[in-house]
Design an enzyme around this catalytic site. Structure first.
Site, PDB file in Angstrom:
ATOM      1  N   GLY A 193       0.831  -1.213   0.000  1.00  0.00           N
ATOM      2  CA  GLY A 193       0.000   0.000   0.000  1.00  0.00           C
ATOM      3  C   GLY A 193       0.865   1.262   0.000  1.00  0.00           C
ATOM      4  N   GLU A 210      -7.212  -0.494   0.490  1.00  0.00           N
ATOM      5  CA  GLU A 210      -7.902  -1.461   1.366  1.00  0.00           C
ATOM      6  C   GLU A 210      -6.837  -2.409   1.885  1.00  0.00           C
ATOM      7  OE1 GLU A 210     -11.257  -1.877   2.156  1.00  0.00           O
ATOM      8  OE2 GLU A 210     -11.718   0.036   1.226  1.00  0.00           O
ATOM      9  N   CYS A 244      -8.834 -10.474   5.345  1.00  0.00           N
ATOM     10  CA  CYS A 244      -8.396  -9.229   5.983  1.00  0.00           C
ATOM     11  C   CYS A 244      -9.174  -8.936   7.258  1.00  0.00           C
ATOM     12  CB  CYS A 244      -8.542  -8.072   5.005  1.00  0.00           C
ATOM     13  SG  CYS A 244     -10.236  -7.855   4.444  1.00  0.00           S
TER      14      CYS A 244
HETATM   15  P1  NAD Z   1       0.089  -7.924  -1.554  1.00  0.00           P
HETATM   16  O1  NAD Z   1       0.136  -6.544  -1.041  1.00  0.00           O
HETATM   17  O2  NAD Z   1       1.313  -8.750  -1.476  1.00  0.00           O
HETATM   18  O3  NAD Z   1      -0.351  -7.941  -3.104  1.00  0.00           O
HETATM   19  C1  NAD Z   1      -1.497  -7.260  -3.568  1.00  0.00           C
HETATM   20  C2  NAD Z   1      -1.309  -6.893  -5.028  1.00  0.00           C
HETATM   21  O4  NAD Z   1      -0.200  -6.016  -5.133  1.00  0.00           O
HETATM   22  C3  NAD Z   1      -1.033  -8.069  -5.963  1.00  0.00           C
HETATM   23  O5  NAD Z   1      -1.751  -7.875  -7.164  1.00  0.00           O
HETATM   24  C4  NAD Z   1       0.461  -7.969  -6.221  1.00  0.00           C
HETATM   25  O6  NAD Z   1       0.848  -8.413  -7.509  1.00  0.00           O
HETATM   26  C5  NAD Z   1       0.730  -6.493  -6.094  1.00  0.00           C
HETATM   27  N1  NAD Z   1       2.088  -6.219  -5.600  1.00  0.00           N
HETATM   28  C6  NAD Z   1       2.840  -7.001  -4.791  1.00  0.00           C
HETATM   29  N2  NAD Z   1       4.024  -6.431  -4.543  1.00  0.00           N
HETATM   30  C7  NAD Z   1       4.032  -5.255  -5.214  1.00  0.00           C
HETATM   31  C8  NAD Z   1       4.978  -4.192  -5.372  1.00  0.00           C
HETATM   32  N3  NAD Z   1       6.158  -4.251  -4.777  1.00  0.00           N
HETATM   33  N4  NAD Z   1       4.637  -3.125  -6.133  1.00  0.00           N
HETATM   34  C9  NAD Z   1       3.432  -3.049  -6.727  1.00  0.00           C
HETATM   35  N5  NAD Z   1       2.506  -4.026  -6.639  1.00  0.00           N
HETATM   36  C10 NAD Z   1       2.795  -5.113  -5.894  1.00  0.00           C
HETATM   37  O7  NAD Z   1      -1.135  -8.622  -0.786  1.00  0.00           O
HETATM   38  P2  NAD Z   1      -1.644 -10.132  -0.858  1.00  0.00           P
HETATM   39  O8  NAD Z   1      -0.655 -11.030  -0.198  1.00  0.00           O
HETATM   40  O9  NAD Z   1      -2.104 -10.453  -2.223  1.00  0.00           O
HETATM   41  O10 NAD Z   1      -2.962 -10.033   0.052  1.00  0.00           O
HETATM   42  C11 NAD Z   1      -2.920 -10.106   1.444  1.00  0.00           C
HETATM   43  C12 NAD Z   1      -2.995  -8.753   2.095  1.00  0.00           C
HETATM   44  O11 NAD Z   1      -4.122  -8.028   1.593  1.00  0.00           O
HETATM   45  C13 NAD Z   1      -3.226  -8.842   3.600  1.00  0.00           C
HETATM   46  O12 NAD Z   1      -2.487  -7.853   4.260  1.00  0.00           O
HETATM   47  C14 NAD Z   1      -4.723  -8.566   3.740  1.00  0.00           C
HETATM   48  O13 NAD Z   1      -5.114  -8.111   5.001  1.00  0.00           O
HETATM   49  C15 NAD Z   1      -4.931  -7.553   2.675  1.00  0.00           C
HETATM   50  N6  NAD Z   1      -6.329  -7.535   2.254  1.00  0.00           N
HETATM   51  C16 NAD Z   1      -7.092  -6.441   2.565  1.00  0.00           C
HETATM   52  C17 NAD Z   1      -8.447  -6.438   2.220  1.00  0.00           C
HETATM   53  C18 NAD Z   1      -9.341  -5.272   2.530  1.00  0.00           C
HETATM   54  O14 NAD Z   1     -10.426  -5.205   1.941  1.00  0.00           O
HETATM   55  N7  NAD Z   1      -8.969  -4.354   3.418  1.00  0.00           N
HETATM   56  C19 NAD Z   1      -8.988  -7.530   1.555  1.00  0.00           C
HETATM   57  C20 NAD Z   1      -8.168  -8.597   1.268  1.00  0.00           C
HETATM   58  C21 NAD Z   1      -6.831  -8.598   1.609  1.00  0.00           C
END
Ligand code: NAD
Length: 467
Positions: A193, A210, A244
């Site tokens: 994020g 999110e 999440c």
């Molecule tokens: P992540 O942050 O690793 O990946 C999310 C997305 O970001 C993927 O599409 C990935 O390809 C991309 N990404 C990964 N590294 C990146 C980078 N360095 N630069 C740009 N893009 C990049 O998350 P995840 O492991 O897929 O999901 C789990 C996390 O998401 C947990 O922390 C969970 O709590 C959160 N989550 C939040 C919600 C919500 O609605 N608040 C819902 C589901 C999951």
């Protein structure tokens, strides 16, 4: 792939076709989208199963139903949310007319995580379509089967200059983030994020983030322990803890700690009578990859080493990506498992004497996405809500805020920025454009234009004191 040219095509299509289209067209798109989901229900179930062995009922409940609810709610309320809303003018602007025009932001980027791989890519798209935007969706590389299905979903329903899916890993995501989007909707971890927000800041693009984090639970001595235990086990094991809004640390009042632990084990046996078979036959939902399995296993082992007691668990297999449901008792605030989002089927239990101990701890941590309390005491519930902050609170329940389309969903600071779902999701993709229409000739404000003669000064006094 030439991302800039995809972006340019969407921009041209947005300005010439999507933005000027009547509201009816947006509703028709949502209806078609709903139809596609129902017609492809089996394909969605199959793709998600291939990705991490999530069963069909779980897919129906947590990937499909929330989308249907979101579409129905959005379609029902879209007339009220969109268009021009007149706003009455204050007395000092007498004679003017004003209002808010809800115009679509434009060409948007949706980056989705793996844990609800279909639902979390399509849910923001529903809001984007309702608002009248175009979208590029970047699904997770960790769920390739669902991501491939999402690509077909987009091609079946939309021309690429309106909605398109671009598959790929973090490097693809980073290339996409370089473009000058009108809005970025990101769902994922707080770490990524921050990368998204930094990229967006280069163009001052608005973001909805999110994110995740800790979702603490309080169970006080007045709670109905059997009911709480069932809800906690359900909330913890939904998606095998990879949610999440999943229950993280459970703080239980000392007097009822042992009783709650007994009820938790009973609830687990009641809700999952076939768990041994499911786990050994490979039917239990998997952790998405070995890296995450290793991470969760390390959290469990180091927490046990630090003095915690395992009252349910055992049988972790990293190569099988299997973490069986695990309950750890006698966990302390210093335990490693309290330091990060667990994102797996592990429930740490801590005890407290007075609720203020938990409140004090919560206020020393990052603000959570969700906070849960199980209690019959109105006073404790109110005190808990008033003295803490989080994206949402559920009382005598977990998780379900997410599936209520009338509630804005999202975190605060480290757990998220901006809100999703229903009207909040629609507004995330909308520019609330203020329209102010002044009368011609004499206006109230002209009475206060310079030069500031004695009369103008009198007008300013009146303005400040009475209008
Ligand atoms: P992540 O942050 O690793 O990946 C999310 C997305 O970001 C993927 O599409 C990935 O390809 C991309 N990404 C990964 N590294 C990146 C980078 N360095 N630069 C740009 N893009 C990049 O998350 P995840 O492991 O897929 O999901 C789990 C996390 O998401 C947990 O922390 C969970 O709590 C959160 N989550 C939040 C919600 C919500 O609605 N608040 C819902 C589901 C999951």
């Amino acid at each position: 792939m030439d991302f800039q040219s995809i972006f340019d095509q969407q921009r041209a299509h947005f300005l010439s076709v999507v933005k000027p289209a009547p509201l009816r067209i947006r509703k028709e798109k949502l209806k078609k989208l709903r139809g596609w989901i129902m017609a492809n229900r089996k394909e969605i179930q199959h793709a998600v199963f291939l990705d991490f062995r999530k069963g069909p009922e779980d897919v129906d409940l947590s990937e499909i139903k929330p989308l249907l609810a979101e579409i129905d709610h959005t379609t029902r309320h879209l007339d009220d949310w969109s268009g021009y809303h007149a706003v009455s003018s204050p007395l000092y602007l007498l004679g003017s007319k004003s209002g808010i025009l809800h115009e679509p932001k434009g060409v948007t980027l949706i980056i989705a995580p793996w844990n609800f791989p279909f639902m979390l890519a399509v849910n923001p798209l529903i809001s984007a379509i309702a608002a009248g935007c175009c979208a590029v969706i970047k699904p997770s590389e960790l769920t390739p089967n669902t991501s491939a299905l999402l690509e077909r979903f987009a091609t079946d329903l939309f021309p690429p200059e309106e909605v398109t899916v671009i598959q790929g890993d973090a490097s693809v995501s980073q290339s996409l983030l370089e473009l000058k989007w009108d809005h970025i909707f990101f769902t994922g971890s707080p770490q990524v994020g921050k990368i998204v927000m930094a990229a967006a800041s280069k163009h001052l693009t608005s973001v909805t983030l999110e994110l995740g984090g800790q979702n603490p639970v309080v169970v006080d001595e007045t709670a109905n322990l059997k009911d709480a235990a069932e809800k906690l086990i359900w909330g913890k094991l939904l998606n095998n803890g990879q949610s999440c809004v999943s229950v993280n640390a459970v703080f239980v009042q000392e007097k009822v700690k042992l009783q709650l632990e007994v009820e938790l084990v009973k609830a687990f046996e009641k809700l999952y009578p076939d768990h041994k078979n499911q786990i050994t036959s490979g039917d239990w939902i998997r952790v998405v990859n070995e890296r995450h399995t290793q991470r969760i296993a390390k959290l469990v082992f180091s927490t046990i080493e630090s003095g915690a007691r395992e009252i349910l668990g055992g049988g972790i297999s990293v190569t099988e990506r299997m973490i069986p449901p695990t309950i750890l008792s006698d966990v302390t605030l210093e335990s490693p498992i309290l330091k990060e989002e667990i994102f797996g089927p592990v429930m740490p239990i801590l005890s407290f004497k007075h609720i203020d101990e938990v409140i004090g701890w919560m206020n020393s941590q990052e603000k959570p996405l969700m906070a849960y309390i199980f209690s019959k005491s109105k006073q404790n519930i109110q005190h808990f809500i008033d003295s803490t902050t989080s994206g949402g609170v559920a009382v005598n329940e977990t998780t379900l805020n997410f599936v209520h389309p009338g509630l804005p969903f999202g975190g605060v600071n480290n757990s998220g920025i901006g809100k999703a779902h229903g009207k909040a999701g629609f507004l995330a993709f909308t520019n609330e454009r203020s329209i102010f229409i002044q009368r011609r000739g004499l206006t109230t404000m002209k009475l206060a234009y310079p030069p500031y003669t004695w009369f103008k000064k009198l007008v300013i006094e009146v303005l400040l004191k009475w209008l």
